[in-house]
Design a protein around this motif. Structure first.
Motif, PDB file in Angstrom:
ATOM      1  N   LYS A  80       1.046  -1.440  -0.113  1.00  0.00           N
ATOM      2  CA  LYS A  80      -0.170   0.274   0.372  1.00  0.00           C
ATOM      3  C   LYS A  80       1.039   0.870   0.154  1.00  0.00           C
ATOM      4  O   LYS A  80       0.408   2.371  -0.781  1.00  0.00           O
ATOM      5  CB  LYS A  80      -0.434  -0.234   1.120  1.00  0.00           C
ATOM      6  N   VAL A  81       2.056   1.439   0.677  1.00  0.00           N
ATOM      7  CA  VAL A  81       3.079   2.336   1.047  1.00  0.00           C
ATOM      8  C   VAL A  81       4.057   2.445  -0.297  1.00  0.00           C
ATOM      9  O   VAL A  81       3.303   3.840  -1.008  1.00  0.00           O
ATOM     10  CB  VAL A  81       3.647   1.944   1.488  1.00  0.00           C
ATOM     11  N   GLN A  82       4.030   1.371  -0.761  1.00  0.00           N
ATOM     12  CA  GLN A  82       4.581   1.679  -2.098  1.00  0.00           C
ATOM     13  C   GLN A  82       3.651   2.179  -3.600  1.00  0.00           C
ATOM     14  O   GLN A  82       4.610   3.199  -4.215  1.00  0.00           O
ATOM     15  CB  GLN A  82       5.178   0.606  -3.192  1.00  0.00           C
ATOM     16  N   ILE A 115       0.253  -1.386 -13.420  1.00  0.00           N
ATOM     17  CA  ILE A 115       1.621  -1.151 -14.145  1.00  0.00           C
ATOM     18  C   ILE A 115       2.012  -0.777 -14.733  1.00  0.00           C
ATOM     19  O   ILE A 115       2.942  -0.604 -15.560  1.00  0.00           O
ATOM     20  CB  ILE A 115       2.731  -2.690 -13.212  1.00  0.00           C
ATOM     21  N   GLU A 116       1.056  -1.448 -16.063  1.00  0.00           N
ATOM     22  CA  GLU A 116       0.526  -1.029 -17.281  1.00  0.00           C
ATOM     23  C   GLU A 116       1.101   0.659 -17.058  1.00  0.00           C
ATOM     24  O   GLU A 116       1.535   1.302 -18.505  1.00  0.00           O
ATOM     25  CB  GLU A 116      -0.255  -1.221 -18.363  1.00  0.00           C
ATOM     26  N   GLY A 117      -0.059   1.221 -17.060  1.00  0.00           N
ATOM     27  CA  GLY A 117       0.513   2.944 -16.971  1.00  0.00           C
ATOM     28  C   GLY A 117       1.305   3.772 -16.697  1.00  0.00           C
ATOM     29  O   GLY A 117       2.446   4.011 -17.171  1.00  0.00           O
ATOM     30  N   LEU A 118       1.870   2.808 -15.551  1.00  0.00           N
ATOM     31  CA  LEU A 118       3.373   3.242 -14.992  1.00  0.00           C
ATOM     32  C   LEU A 118       4.578   3.033 -16.175  1.00  0.00           C
ATOM     33  O   LEU A 118       5.441   4.163 -16.166  1.00  0.00           O
ATOM     34  CB  LEU A 118       3.953   2.654 -13.726  1.00  0.00           C
ATOM     35  N   ASP A 130      13.177   2.482  -9.943  1.00  0.00           N
ATOM     36  CA  ASP A 130      13.773   1.523  -8.822  1.00  0.00           C
ATOM     37  C   ASP A 130      12.259   1.428  -8.077  1.00  0.00           C
ATOM     38  O   ASP A 130      12.149  -0.568  -7.909  1.00  0.00           O
ATOM     39  CB  ASP A 130      14.946   2.259  -8.159  1.00  0.00           C
ATOM     40  N   ALA A 131      11.452   2.145  -7.943  1.00  0.00           N
ATOM     41  CA  ALA A 131       9.866   2.020  -7.072  1.00  0.00           C
ATOM     42  C   ALA A 131       9.064   0.940  -8.080  1.00  0.00           C
ATOM     43  O   ALA A 131       8.700  -0.136  -7.101  1.00  0.00           O
ATOM     44  CB  ALA A 131       9.830   3.642  -7.180  1.00  0.00           C
ATOM     45  N   LEU A 132       9.174   1.045  -8.863  1.00  0.00           N
ATOM     46  CA  LEU A 132       7.903   0.197  -9.850  1.00  0.00           C
ATOM     47  C   LEU A 132       8.655  -0.995  -9.647  1.00  0.00           C
ATOM     48  O   LEU A 132       8.153  -2.180  -9.584  1.00  0.00           O
ATOM     49  CB  LEU A 132       8.067   0.819 -11.445  1.00  0.00           C
ATOM     50  N   GLU A 133      10.657  -1.490  -9.939  1.00  0.00           N
ATOM     51  CA  GLU A 133      10.434  -2.540  -9.868  1.00  0.00           C
ATOM     52  C   GLU A 133      10.604  -3.103  -8.193  1.00  0.00           C
ATOM     53  O   GLU A 133       9.963  -4.546  -8.065  1.00  0.00           O
ATOM     54  CB  GLU A 133      12.064  -2.357 -10.132  1.00  0.00           C
ATOM     55  N   SER A 134      10.874  -2.214  -7.560  1.00  0.00           N
ATOM     56  CA  SER A 134      10.302  -3.185  -6.041  1.00  0.00           C
ATOM     57  C   SER A 134       8.628  -2.799  -5.946  1.00  0.00           C
ATOM     58  O   SER A 134       8.716  -3.353  -5.584  1.00  0.00           O
ATOM     59  CB  SER A 134      10.856  -1.259  -4.613  1.00  0.00           C
ATOM     60  N   PHE A 135       8.229  -1.981  -6.324  1.00  0.00           N
ATOM     61  CA  PHE A 135       6.544  -2.862  -6.016  1.00  0.00           C
ATOM     62  C   PHE A 135       6.132  -4.113  -6.904  1.00  0.00           C
ATOM     63  O   PHE A 135       5.221  -4.615  -6.323  1.00  0.00           O
ATOM     64  CB  PHE A 135       5.511  -1.508  -6.962  1.00  0.00           C
ATOM     65  N   ARG A 137       8.036  -6.594  -7.311  1.00  0.00           N
ATOM     66  CA  ARG A 137       8.881  -7.330  -6.446  1.00  0.00           C
ATOM     67  C   ARG A 137       7.748  -7.687  -5.241  1.00  0.00           C
ATOM     68  O   ARG A 137       7.304  -9.033  -5.156  1.00  0.00           O
ATOM     69  CB  ARG A 137       9.516  -7.369  -5.487  1.00  0.00           C
ATOM     70  N   THR A 138       7.422  -6.766  -4.621  1.00  0.00           N
ATOM     71  CA  THR A 138       6.022  -6.948  -3.318  1.00  0.00           C
ATOM     72  C   THR A 138       4.843  -7.621  -3.733  1.00  0.00           C
ATOM     73  O   THR A 138       4.428  -8.372  -3.157  1.00  0.00           O
ATOM     74  CB  THR A 138       5.853  -5.694  -2.591  1.00  0.00           C
ATOM     75  N   ARG A 139       4.517  -7.262  -5.186  1.00  0.00           N
ATOM     76  CA  ARG A 139       3.123  -7.703  -5.130  1.00  0.00           C
ATOM     77  C   ARG A 139       3.405  -9.557  -5.803  1.00  0.00           C
ATOM     78  O   ARG A 139       2.232  -9.883  -5.170  1.00  0.00           O
ATOM     79  CB  ARG A 139       2.741  -6.410  -7.087  1.00  0.00           C
ATOM     80  N   VAL A 140       4.310  -9.455  -6.198  1.00  0.00           N
ATOM     81  CA  VAL A 140       5.016 -11.491  -6.881  1.00  0.00           C
ATOM     82  C   VAL A 140       4.524 -11.539  -5.343  1.00  0.00           C
ATOM     83  O   VAL A 140       4.478 -12.719  -5.062  1.00  0.00           O
ATOM     84  CB  VAL A 140       6.365 -11.149  -7.760  1.00  0.00           C
ATOM     85  N   GLU A 141       5.368 -11.638  -4.343  1.00  0.00           N
ATOM     86  CA  GLU A 141       5.909 -11.406  -3.156  1.00  0.00           C
ATOM     87  C   GLU A 141       4.275 -12.310  -1.631  1.00  0.00           C
ATOM     88  O   GLU A 141       3.800 -12.990  -1.621  1.00  0.00           O
ATOM     89  CB  GLU A 141       6.273 -10.448  -2.010  1.00  0.00           C
ATOM     90  N   LEU A 142       3.038 -11.368  -2.455  1.00  0.00           N
ATOM     91  CA  LEU A 142       2.334 -11.260  -1.904  1.00  0.00           C
ATOM     92  C   LEU A 142       1.514 -12.313  -2.794  1.00  0.00           C
ATOM     93  O   LEU A 142       1.071 -13.013  -1.873  1.00  0.00           O
ATOM     94  CB  LEU A 142       1.038  -9.498  -1.952  1.00  0.00           C
ATOM     95  N   GLU A 143       1.342 -12.547  -4.033  1.00  0.00           N
ATOM     96  CA  GLU A 143       0.873 -12.942  -4.566  1.00  0.00           C
ATOM     97  C   GLU A 143       1.423 -15.041  -4.018  1.00  0.00           C
ATOM     98  O   GLU A 143       0.673 -15.907  -3.480  1.00  0.00           O
ATOM     99  CB  GLU A 143       0.651 -13.247  -5.717  1.00  0.00           C
ATOM    100  N   LYS A 144       2.412 -15.217  -3.929  1.00  0.00           N
ATOM    101  CA  LYS A 144       2.805 -16.044  -3.272  1.00  0.00           C
ATOM    102  C   LYS A 144       2.480 -16.442  -1.969  1.00  0.00           C
ATOM    103  O   LYS A 144       2.668 -17.848  -2.063  1.00  0.00           O
ATOM    104  CB  LYS A 144       4.199 -16.115  -3.640  1.00  0.00           C
ATOM    105  N   ARG A 145       2.563 -15.538  -1.479  1.00  0.00           N
ATOM    106  CA  ARG A 145       2.594 -16.015   0.036  1.00  0.00           C
ATOM    107  C   ARG A 145       0.518 -16.043   0.057  1.00  0.00           C
ATOM    108  O   ARG A 145       0.270 -17.242   1.356  1.00  0.00           O
ATOM    109  CB  ARG A 145       2.856 -14.521   1.056  1.00  0.00           C
ATOM    110  N   GLN A 146      -0.004 -15.759  -0.221  1.00  0.00           N
ATOM    111  CA  GLN A 146      -1.714 -16.127  -0.656  1.00  0.00           C
ATOM    112  C   GLN A 146      -1.675 -17.438  -1.227  1.00  0.00           C
ATOM    113  O   GLN A 146      -3.124 -17.796  -0.704  1.00  0.00           O
ATOM    114  CB  GLN A 146      -1.879 -14.995  -1.426  1.00  0.00           C
TER     115      GLN A 146
END
Length: 319
Positions: A80-82, A115-118, A130-135, A137-146
């Protein structure tokens, strides 16, 4: 009317010919022996150990579900922060250099569209990239944990289903054992239900084994309880687990894994504190030395000392 008349005629014929009718005697139930009773209790204890393992597995899954759930909550906060930070950057850029229709994608709740918009914005500087890349990675990790959480929940549901069926099997096996016991003679029942030796053994073992033996000895006379891990009732593996826990050593909950966790030894190598189990892995006790074993035997009996020759045949040393 014809049916009643025919029925009456048949009844009369049967009565007249009654002396010629041979009535088969009731089939007597097969005789039950002490060995039959012991086997029935063994089957019940085997079901109990299966239930113990399923319960332990379910508890571990519950803990993992809580852990993954906590991880997901933490990742969502970062997500959410990212996302908000990236959104604020784009708003600022829109004020400085309008982006046209592309900016509409930035209001989407769909992470892919966002992300497409970005990605469509050529003016992103290195920091924003860099912020986009970090975001991402966070999204992929969130989906993995779910996905992990969903899988753990499915596994837990399956374990609970098996546990329910095993509980029914245990109940049926125990009722059968009680029924068989009740069919023995009063003298045989009395002999089978007699307690074993409850005289404490002192100064047995060394180190952790000595402490484990001391704990087990302090439970002499406590009743056997299916699934019991103390403090006032025990099943066979529950007593062994807590005895070694009191000595500072962690061993599994169930007979088979308890033996597997130790180092196999032969009958000639046995030392006080070694675990001794039935070959079927349905029952376990602790060797005291001198051919004696302390164990929680079965329902209707209490923690006692018995002979090593009482069915035990697999031995392991807890290191």
């Amino acid at each position: 009317m014809r049916f009643r008349t025919a029925a009456a005629a048949m009844a009369a014929s049967a009565f007249v010919a009654g002396s010629f009718i041979v009535v088969s005697p009731a089939i007597a139930e097969p005789e039950v022996t002490r060995a039959d009773v012991e086997k029935a209790f063994d089957r019940a204890e085997a079901a109990n150990e299966t239930l113990n393992q399923l319960t332990a597995d379910a508890d571990a899954l519950d803990a993992r579900i809580d852990e993954v759930g906590s991880e997901i909550r933490s990742i969502r906060k970062v997500y959410k922060v990212q996302r908000n930070e990236l959104g604020a950057d784009i708003v600022q850029q829109q004020m400085e250099q309008p982006l046209g229709p592309t900016v509409g994608l930035l209001g989407s709740q769909d992470p892919d569209l966002f992300i497409e918009g970005l990605s469509a914005i050529d003016a992103l500087n290195t920091t924003r990239a860099d912020a986009l890349e970090s975001f991402t990675r966070t999204r992929v990790e969130l989906e993995k944990r779910q996905a992990q959480l969903d899988e753990h929940q499915r596994e837990l549901d399956a374990k609970l289903g098996k546990a329910e069926k095993t509980q029914k099997k245990l109940t049926a096996a125990y009722r059968e054992a009680k029924s068989d016991l009740a069919r023995l003679s009063a003298a045989e029942r009395t002999e089978m239900n007699q307690g074993g030796d409850v005289t404490p053994v002192s100064n047995a073992g060394a180190g952790a084994a000595k402490k484990a033996i001391a704990f087990a000895m302090s439970q002499l006379g406590d009743p056997y309880v299916y699934g019991g891990t103390g403090p006032n009732g025990w099943d066979c593996s529950g007593l062994m687990m807590k005895a070694y826990a009191a000595a500072g050593v962690s061993i599994p909950r169930v007979v088979g894994p308890q033996i597997a966790a130790g180092r196999k030894v032969s009958a000639g190598e046995l030392q006080p504190g070694d675990l001794v189990a039935y070959p079927s892995m349905a029952h376990i006790g602790m060797y005291l030395g001198g051919g004696k074993v302390i164990h929680a035997p079965r329902p209707g009996k209490s923690v006692e000392i018995t002979s090593l020759s009482s069915g035990f045949g697999v031995y392991a040393r807890v290191s």
